[in-house]
Design a protein around this motif. Structure first.
Motif, PDB file in Angstrom:
ATOM      1  N   ALA A 115      32.989  35.322  52.990  1.00  0.00           N
ATOM      2  CA  ALA A 115      32.449  36.667  52.816  1.00  0.00           C
ATOM      3  C   ALA A 115      33.435  37.544  52.057  1.00  0.00           C
ATOM      4  O   ALA A 115      34.620  37.574  52.371  1.00  0.00           O
ATOM      5  N   PHE A 116      32.932  38.227  51.038  1.00  0.00           N
ATOM      6  CA  PHE A 116      33.712  39.244  50.352  1.00  0.00           C
ATOM      7  C   PHE A 116      33.746  40.430  51.301  1.00  0.00           C
ATOM      8  O   PHE A 116      32.751  40.766  51.921  1.00  0.00           O
ATOM      9  N   ALA A 117      34.912  41.056  51.430  1.00  0.00           N
ATOM     10  CA  ALA A 117      35.082  42.044  52.494  1.00  0.00           C
ATOM     11  C   ALA A 117      34.095  43.201  52.386  1.00  0.00           C
ATOM     12  O   ALA A 117      33.705  43.780  53.379  1.00  0.00           O
ATOM     13  N   SER A 118      33.710  43.534  51.172  1.00  0.00           N
ATOM     14  CA  SER A 118      32.875  44.716  51.023  1.00  0.00           C
ATOM     15  C   SER A 118      31.622  44.397  50.224  1.00  0.00           C
ATOM     16  O   SER A 118      31.591  43.474  49.427  1.00  0.00           O
ATOM     17  N   ARG A 119      30.622  45.198  50.458  1.00  0.00           N
ATOM     18  CA  ARG A 119      29.403  45.076  49.671  1.00  0.00           C
ATOM     19  C   ARG A 119      29.580  45.733  48.305  1.00  0.00           C
ATOM     20  O   ARG A 119      28.825  45.486  47.382  1.00  0.00           O
ATOM     21  N   HIS A 120      30.579  46.621  48.217  1.00  0.00           N
ATOM     22  CA  HIS A 120      30.803  47.392  46.991  1.00  0.00           C
ATOM     23  C   HIS A 120      32.163  47.044  46.384  1.00  0.00           C
ATOM     24  O   HIS A 120      33.003  46.432  47.038  1.00  0.00           O
ATOM     25  N   LEU A 121      32.362  47.475  45.136  1.00  0.00           N
ATOM     26  CA  LEU A 121      33.711  47.459  44.580  1.00  0.00           C
ATOM     27  C   LEU A 121      34.051  48.898  44.225  1.00  0.00           C
ATOM     28  O   LEU A 121      33.669  49.398  43.166  1.00  0.00           O
ATOM     29  N   LEU A 122      34.746  49.571  45.139  1.00  0.00           N
ATOM     30  CA  LEU A 122      35.023  50.988  44.943  1.00  0.00           C
ATOM     31  C   LEU A 122      36.430  51.222  44.418  1.00  0.00           C
ATOM     32  O   LEU A 122      36.724  52.252  43.833  1.00  0.00           O
ATOM     33  N   GLY A 123      37.289  50.254  44.649  1.00  0.00           N
ATOM     34  CA  GLY A 123      38.665  50.385  44.183  1.00  0.00           C
ATOM     35  C   GLY A 123      39.411  49.105  44.483  1.00  0.00           C
ATOM     36  O   GLY A 123      38.898  48.215  45.157  1.00  0.00           O
ATOM     37  N   ILE A 124      40.653  49.046  43.963  1.00  0.00           N
ATOM     38  CA  ILE A 124      41.498  47.893  44.262  1.00  0.00           C
ATOM     39  C   ILE A 124      42.176  48.100  45.618  1.00  0.00           C
ATOM     40  O   ILE A 124      42.524  47.150  46.307  1.00  0.00           O
ATOM     41  N   GLU A 125      42.319  49.368  46.011  1.00  0.00           N
ATOM     42  CA  GLU A 125      43.077  49.687  47.226  1.00  0.00           C
ATOM     43  C   GLU A 125      42.575  48.891  48.433  1.00  0.00           C
ATOM     44  O   GLU A 125      43.358  48.450  49.261  1.00  0.00           O
ATOM     45  N   GLY A 126      41.263  48.670  48.516  1.00  0.00           N
ATOM     46  CA  GLY A 126      40.705  47.985  49.675  1.00  0.00           C
ATOM     47  C   GLY A 126      40.724  46.475  49.590  1.00  0.00           C
ATOM     48  O   GLY A 126      40.209  45.798  50.479  1.00  0.00           O
ATOM     49  N   LEU A 127      41.281  45.920  48.524  1.00  0.00           N
ATOM     50  CA  LEU A 127      41.232  44.463  48.340  1.00  0.00           C
ATOM     51  C   LEU A 127      42.583  43.821  48.647  1.00  0.00           C
ATOM     52  O   LEU A 127      43.627  44.386  48.353  1.00  0.00           O
ATOM     53  N   GLY A 128      42.533  42.629  49.201  1.00  0.00           N
ATOM     54  CA  GLY A 128      43.751  41.866  49.424  1.00  0.00           C
ATOM     55  C   GLY A 128      44.037  40.965  48.238  1.00  0.00           C
ATOM     56  O   GLY A 128      43.190  40.777  47.357  1.00  0.00           O
ATOM     57  N   ALA A 129      45.250  40.401  48.232  1.00  0.00           N
ATOM     58  CA  ALA A 129      45.646  39.535  47.117  1.00  0.00           C
ATOM     59  C   ALA A 129      44.689  38.359  46.963  1.00  0.00           C
ATOM     60  O   ALA A 129      44.351  37.961  45.841  1.00  0.00           O
ATOM     61  N   ASP A 130      44.203  37.801  48.091  1.00  0.00           N
ATOM     62  CA  ASP A 130      43.322  36.638  47.979  1.00  0.00           C
ATOM     63  C   ASP A 130      42.002  37.006  47.311  1.00  0.00           C
ATOM     64  O   ASP A 130      41.458  36.241  46.514  1.00  0.00           O
ATOM     65  N   GLU A 131      41.507  38.211  47.601  1.00  0.00           N
ATOM     66  CA  GLU A 131      40.256  38.637  46.958  1.00  0.00           C
ATOM     67  C   GLU A 131      40.463  38.888  45.467  1.00  0.00           C
ATOM     68  O   GLU A 131      39.605  38.572  44.641  1.00  0.00           O
ATOM     69  N   LEU A 132      41.623  39.438  45.123  1.00  0.00           N
ATOM     70  CA  LEU A 132      41.925  39.658  43.709  1.00  0.00           C
ATOM     71  C   LEU A 132      41.970  38.331  42.971  1.00  0.00           C
ATOM     72  O   LEU A 132      41.393  38.168  41.890  1.00  0.00           O
ATOM     73  N   VAL A 133      42.644  37.341  43.577  1.00  0.00           N
ATOM     74  CA  VAL A 133      42.778  36.035  42.923  1.00  0.00           C
ATOM     75  C   VAL A 133      41.413  35.365  42.771  1.00  0.00           C
ATOM     76  O   VAL A 133      41.121  34.752  41.740  1.00  0.00           O
ATOM     77  N   LEU A 134      40.554  35.520  43.772  1.00  0.00           N
ATOM     78  CA  LEU A 134      39.213  34.936  43.660  1.00  0.00           C
ATOM     79  C   LEU A 134      38.452  35.523  42.477  1.00  0.00           C
ATOM     80  O   LEU A 134      37.830  34.793  41.709  1.00  0.00           O
ATOM     81  N   LEU A 135      38.527  36.853  42.315  1.00  0.00           N
ATOM     82  CA  LEU A 135      37.827  37.476  41.194  1.00  0.00           C
ATOM     83  C   LEU A 135      38.440  37.048  39.860  1.00  0.00           C
ATOM     84  O   LEU A 135      37.733  36.804  38.888  1.00  0.00           O
TER      85      LEU A 135
END
Lengths: 186, 328
Positions: B7-27
């Motif tokens: 699961a991606f942590a959020s339904r939205h992409l509102l900013g980078i602030e709410g993302l972890g390194a693993d989510e950034l790498v996945l994108l």
């Protein structure tokens, strides 16, 4: 169904020599239909089909036929991306040859509903117009949901929908085997 | 097909602030896959067929809007563009009313650019659609940071341990903020460089646990010394409001904070030079630098489409992203 299923966790369909023989019979089926392999290209469906396409290519190479090899990834062409299922990885498609004029042999490990092959056909045709497309599979386990049939089959086996057919260790010829087991609960 | 969804942590992409390194790498990894699509004769896959993406751009933009539009179309989504001038917002309709009306038409994703910081989050809280922040005031521009990280990773192999200089109007730059979050989480050391008048005090604290990876510089030469990556920001007079000028003249700014053959020599010889565009030629970047062999400005644009496809794919299919990627 005569086979007792569920009494044992796993039933072996092909051992490593059996897999090798099945691949050899696929290779000779291809060669005999086309009188050689000069117009062919093998395209493995990621990920399981690609490993087998590689093996098929090396069997053909042993017999003096060098056949170009490609890989196709179907993640973006699946018809179940909105079904809420665990989604497979998005892999890369590599077709290092031109498609027009070529007979493309799509290679997959297990043919089941036919939906993967449908997606692969759509993906392939986005890259160009092959002269013809054929389908070679190591195992045909039945239960088609689309009008898709294989042209070259290593092994036909009767299964139930509650079973799962898996090719294990496809990257290592000495360890490749095909098993059928009860579907693991999600 | 053993890869399982995550699961991606959020339904939205509102900013980078709410993302972890693993989510950034996945994108970023997903973006690499979509890059290939741009090289094909048929640059389109059927993945988001029948889905609707509304690009609501209430602040001027050519590049980002076009990039999102192409990304949506390459995924076979229907993309509809609404811009500020000529829309009902120019007749005085509030952002919330505009958003609610558009969402009543049942889009799956709304991509929003707005001059107010926090606009994307505000809309996300009030409407039933996935919201992508395409730039909100001086707050964040997450897809820009992702495409920048993608470009950097491609050229340098990895982001961890790199020395990355970000130069320009740090105070008003949403690009700087999103990059500060993204690049520090991916392990880079970030040097922020601006005239005193455009450097907010305590900006390091935005990096949270990574604040020790952030340094501030009032002199360009010290920021560039030994840098692996140099990212120049656009001088945005439109964001500076009516207050006193932050610097005397473009010429003076350029002399002290512009990338020229003289100043670029402080960076590593293999440093890549970036700019989010549009470039004020001769102000942030000397034309010979912008068009030179180390400039990756146009590659940033190409990767922008792929990254936005990755974002639309993840959000447009319901927020699950693959936990691993196909073997090569």
């Amino acid at each position: 169904m005569t086979t007792a299923v569920g009494t044992e966790a796993e039933r072996k369909l092909l051992d490593p020599p059996g897999v090798e023989r099945a691949l050899e019979s696929l290779a000779s089926s291809l060669v005999s239909r086309h009188g050689g392999a000069s117009s062919l290209a093998l395209v493995g469906i990621r990920t399981g089909g690609y490993d087998l396409a590689e093996r098929l290519a090396s069997i053909l190479a042993r017999e003096g036929a060098s056949v170009p090899l490609g890989a196709i990834d179907i993640a973006l062409y699946r018809d179940d991306v909105f079904e809420g299922l665990p989604r497979p990885a998005v892999g890369s498609t590599e077709l290092p040859f031109s498609l027009p004029g070529r007979v493309v042999v799509l290679v997959d490990d297990v043919l089941y509903t036919g939906r993967t092959v449908r997606a692969a056909l759509d993906a392939l045709i986005d890259y160009g117009r092959p002269r013809a497309v054929e389908l070679a599979v190591l195992v045909d386990r039945g239960h088609r949901e689309l009008p898709i049939q294989p042209d070259h089959v290593g092994l036909r086996v009767e299964t139930t929908r509650q079973e799962q057919v898996e090719v294990l260790g496809a990257r290592v010829p000495a360890a490749t085997r095909v098993v059928v087991r009860a579907r693991s609960p999600r | 097909m053993s890869a399982t969804g995550r699961a991606f942590a959020s339904r939205h992409l509102l900013g980078i602030e709410g993302l972890g390194a693993d989510e950034l790498v996945l994108l970023l990894d997903l973006g690499e896959r979509f890059l290939e699509l741009g090289e094909r004769p048929i640059k389109k896959v059927p993945t988001l067929r029948g889905r609707t993406v509304i690009n609501l751009f209430l602040e001027a933009s050519t590049r980002t809007r076009t990039s999102f539009e192409i990304a949506a179309k390459r995924l076979s989504a229907d993309a509809v563009n609404v811009s500020g001038s000529g829309s009902s917002t120019s007749k005085g309709e509030s952002l919330l009313d505009t958003a609610r009306n558009l969402v009543a038409m049942r889009p799956d994703v709304v991509v929003l650019r707005h001059q107010a910081s926090g606009a994307a989050e505000f809309v996300a809280r009030h409407v039933d659609a996935a919201v992508v922040n395409a730039g909100d005031g001086t707050h964040e521009h997450p897809t820009q940071a992702l495409l920048d990280a993608s470009t950097i990773r491609h050229h340098k192999g990895s982001i961890a341990g790199l020395e990355i200089a970000i130069v320009g109007d740090i105070e008003h730059s949403r690009v700087a903020r999103s990059n500060l979050y993204a690049l520090t989480r991916l392990g880079a050391n970030v040097r922020l460089c601006a005239p005193f008048t455009m450097m907010p005090q305590g900006i390091e604290s935005l990096a949270g646990d990574h604040r020790r990876q952030v340094s501030t510089h009032a002199r360009l030469e010290s920021a560039l010394e030994g840098a692996d990556v140099v990212m120049m920001l656009r001088i945005q007079r439109e964001r500076m409001g009516d207050g006193p000028a932050r610097f005397p003249t473009n010429r003076e700014y350029s002399r002290h904070f512009g990338l020229s053959p003289r100043t670029v020599a402080f960076a590593k010889p293999d440093a890549i030079l970036m700019h989010p565009g549009p470039i004020n030629r001769g102000v942030e970047m000397d034309p010979t630098i912008a068009d030179g062999p180390r400039s990756v400005v146009l590659e940033q644009v190409t990767r922008g489409v792929a990254i936005r496809m990755a974002v639309l794919y993840v959000l447009g299919t319901g927020g699950a992203v693959p936990s691993e990627f196909g073997s090569a």
